[in-house]
Design an enzyme around this catalytic site. Sequence first.
Site, mmCIF file in Angstrom:
data_model
loop_
_atom_site.group_PDB
_atom_site.id
_atom_site.type_symbol
_atom_site.label_atom_id
_atom_site.label_comp_id
_atom_site.label_asym_id
_atom_site.label_seq_id
_atom_site.Cartn_x
_atom_site.Cartn_y
_atom_site.Cartn_z
ATOM 1 N N HIS A 307 55.572 42.366 59.010
ATOM 2 C CA HIS A 307 56.092 43.056 57.978
ATOM 3 C C HIS A 307 56.698 42.067 57.126
ATOM 4 O O HIS A 307 57.142 41.069 57.464
ATOM 5 C CB HIS A 307 57.290 43.891 58.582
ATOM 6 C CG HIS A 307 57.974 44.943 57.597
ATOM 7 N ND1 HIS A 307 58.882 44.561 56.542
ATOM 8 C CD2 HIS A 307 57.552 46.228 58.019
ATOM 9 C CE1 HIS A 307 59.104 45.939 56.435
ATOM 10 N NE2 HIS A 307 58.263 46.609 56.781
ATOM 11 N N ASP A 364 55.186 51.387 62.461
ATOM 12 C CA ASP A 364 54.039 52.156 62.746
ATOM 13 C C ASP A 364 53.206 51.929 63.962
ATOM 14 O O ASP A 364 52.204 52.423 64.284
ATOM 15 C CB ASP A 364 52.916 52.160 61.542
ATOM 16 C CG ASP A 364 53.484 52.611 60.403
ATOM 17 O OD1 ASP A 364 54.232 53.698 60.476
ATOM 18 O OD2 ASP A 364 53.346 52.020 58.984
HETATM 19 N N1 CMC Z 1 47.241 40.486 62.026
HETATM 20 C C1 CMC Z 1 47.009 39.230 61.867
HETATM 21 N N2 CMC Z 1 47.591 38.354 61.206
HETATM 22 C C2 CMC Z 1 48.437 38.789 60.273
HETATM 23 C C3 CMC Z 1 49.005 40.275 60.342
HETATM 24 C C4 CMC Z 1 48.670 41.093 61.295
HETATM 25 N N3 CMC Z 1 48.915 42.188 61.321
HETATM 26 N N4 CMC Z 1 49.837 40.230 59.357
HETATM 27 C C5 CMC Z 1 50.133 39.210 58.766
HETATM 28 N N5 CMC Z 1 49.249 38.298 59.290
HETATM 29 C C6 CMC Z 1 49.341 36.729 59.064
HETATM 30 C C7 CMC Z 1 48.529 36.858 57.842
HETATM 31 O O1 CMC Z 1 47.281 36.372 57.839
HETATM 32 C C8 CMC Z 1 49.010 35.357 57.237
HETATM 33 O O2 CMC Z 1 48.682 34.338 57.804
HETATM 34 P P1 CMC Z 1 48.624 32.793 57.169
HETATM 35 O O3 CMC Z 1 49.987 32.478 56.821
HETATM 36 O O4 CMC Z 1 47.836 31.741 58.063
HETATM 37 O O5 CMC Z 1 47.628 33.079 55.881
HETATM 38 C C9 CMC Z 1 50.765 35.506 57.679
HETATM 39 O O6 CMC Z 1 50.415 36.377 58.792
HETATM 40 C C10 CMC Z 1 51.744 36.212 56.572
HETATM 41 O O7 CMC Z 1 50.970 37.584 56.194
HETATM 42 P P2 CMC Z 1 51.046 38.001 54.740
HETATM 43 O O8 CMC Z 1 49.768 38.977 54.799
HETATM 44 O O9 CMC Z 1 50.914 36.955 53.699
HETATM 45 O O10 CMC Z 1 52.222 38.807 54.833
HETATM 46 P P3 CMC Z 1 52.705 39.921 53.645
HETATM 47 O O11 CMC Z 1 54.292 39.858 53.942
HETATM 48 O O12 CMC Z 1 52.226 39.942 52.525
HETATM 49 O O13 CMC Z 1 52.231 41.277 54.507
HETATM 50 C C11 CMC Z 1 51.950 43.310 55.769
HETATM 51 C C12 CMC Z 1 52.835 42.095 55.150
HETATM 52 C C13 CMC Z 1 52.795 44.347 56.674
HETATM 53 C C14 CMC Z 1 51.129 43.545 54.787
HETATM 54 C C15 CMC Z 1 51.024 42.432 57.127
HETATM 55 O O14 CMC Z 1 51.687 42.130 58.059
HETATM 56 C C16 CMC Z 1 49.943 43.438 57.465
HETATM 57 O O15 CMC Z 1 48.869 43.443 56.731
HETATM 58 N N6 CMC Z 1 50.196 44.067 58.696
HETATM 59 C C17 CMC Z 1 49.232 45.282 59.424
HETATM 60 C C18 CMC Z 1 49.433 46.325 58.311
HETATM 61 C C19 CMC Z 1 50.824 47.160 58.971
HETATM 62 O O16 CMC Z 1 50.985 47.230 60.137
HETATM 63 N N7 CMC Z 1 51.597 47.726 57.906
HETATM 64 C C20 CMC Z 1 52.876 48.679 58.117
HETATM 65 C C21 CMC Z 1 53.867 47.730 57.697
HETATM 66 S S1 CMC Z 1 55.204 48.774 58.256
HETATM 67 C C22 CMC Z 1 55.251 50.203 57.558
HETATM 68 C C23 CMC Z 1 55.879 50.164 56.178
HETATM 69 O O17 CMC Z 1 57.089 50.125 55.970
HETATM 70 O O18 CMC Z 1 54.843 50.045 55.308
#
Ligand code: CMC
Length: 428
Positions: A307, A364
Amino acid sequence: MSEIAKITLDGETHELPVIVGSENEKAIDISKLRGKTGYVTIDPGFKNTGSTTSAITFLNGEDGILRYRGYPIEQLAEKASFLEVAYLLIYGDLPKKAELDAFENEITRHTMVHEDMKTLLRAFPAGAHPMGVAASLIVSLSTFYPESQDPNRDKEAVDLSIVRLLAKLPTIAAWSHKFSERHPVIYPKNKYNYVENFLNMMFELPTEEYKVDPIVAKALNTLLILHADHEQNCSTSTVRVVGSSQANLYASVGAGISALWGPLHGGANQAVIEMLEAIRKDGGDIDKWIAKAKDKEDPFRLMGFGHRVYKNFDPRATIIKKAADDVLKALGINDPVLDIAKQIEEIALKDEYFVKRGLYPNVDFYSGIIYRAIGIPTEMFTVMFAIGRLPGWIAQWKEMLEDKSPIGRPRQIYTGSAVRNYVEIENR
Ligand code: CMC
């Protein structure tokens, strides 16, 4: 004495005001920075940017705290009704009994949608994704109520749009499901409360009366409350930005529904169940899928994990995990994907990759398991999120309007070509 920040640029030091929130969160106000220095700040994805002040929702991602208008989410999820929470978010205080009765009554009286909406619904192909249908139909409501088109018109017109949206989204959602299956629609019935009415429109058949199960209604009420607001997330920021151009409420919320659809945001609930099903069909080798999620060459991510703001735990996920257990037990359902979800959580919470990055199950991860247990089709999961998030979108849109927020219009740093002269086509 209030704090100030100092920044030195091109040898000159400038002072910037510091804003402190009611929970002691701090921000440097850079709104005049460009005027003073010629510099803008850059922050792709707004990871470190506060777009607004807001008195609606407080969230502390480090400590896993979520409060609507000061009330802890745990108390609201246990004790309140969804419409009570909607009133709280939109109007700022918990309603007194008479206020809640009047609010519920108004909403109940507006649940029918114009019969011409069926013509629109008929135009969508069978199997149309209900998020596409819901976003389109919500925007189209503005054409049925042209008086809504000027959001500054008067308070009563805005209040009426609020009631109409809350009343009609469940009808539109249930009808989009029925139409997608080419089944006859079920009209709203005033004898039911908000949640019961939605369930009845989803599941009643002309051939068979549907009996609302109180366990199912309670589970859905809880889920809707947990989704009702989440401060400046992707879809809410979209609603605010669209609304800041003074677009009407229906258009702004339609944009919010579209933003919610993506699998990184609300679409994650559908993606989680599809992922769990894929793992199950693949033989249930959890380690293999965890390794895929960690592999930077592999685009697979563990859906329902991670998140932007929660880096410790998502308090909504804690409540939902327990609710999933309770609902499945009460309904006597044994869902193998719940076991897979629990195994993934257990392994990931101990795995260095996830621990180091602060990746925990989010709202989720378990919500889809409850939706499935209560019979909601997978493609409807994100629509359920939209029904839940609607009061939040409305409250934030209203606050944005009342605060007279300026139009949302970020800057950029241009990285394209320097000026060059047009070249005739034959000479390129
Ligand atoms: N599985 C594997 N690796 C992950 C995941 C995941 N679900 N989420 C983040 N990472 C890794 C990512 O690859 C990155 O690694 P590194 O530092 O080595 O490059 C690190 O963790 C930080 O991730 P980010 O993408 O830079 O973080 P963000 O804040 O931009 O993204 C997120 C947040 C929710 C989009 C992401 O965690 C994700 O894609 N999660 C899966 C989708 C999901 O469950 N979304 C629902 C969120 S809750 C409902 C809502 O309120 O929207």
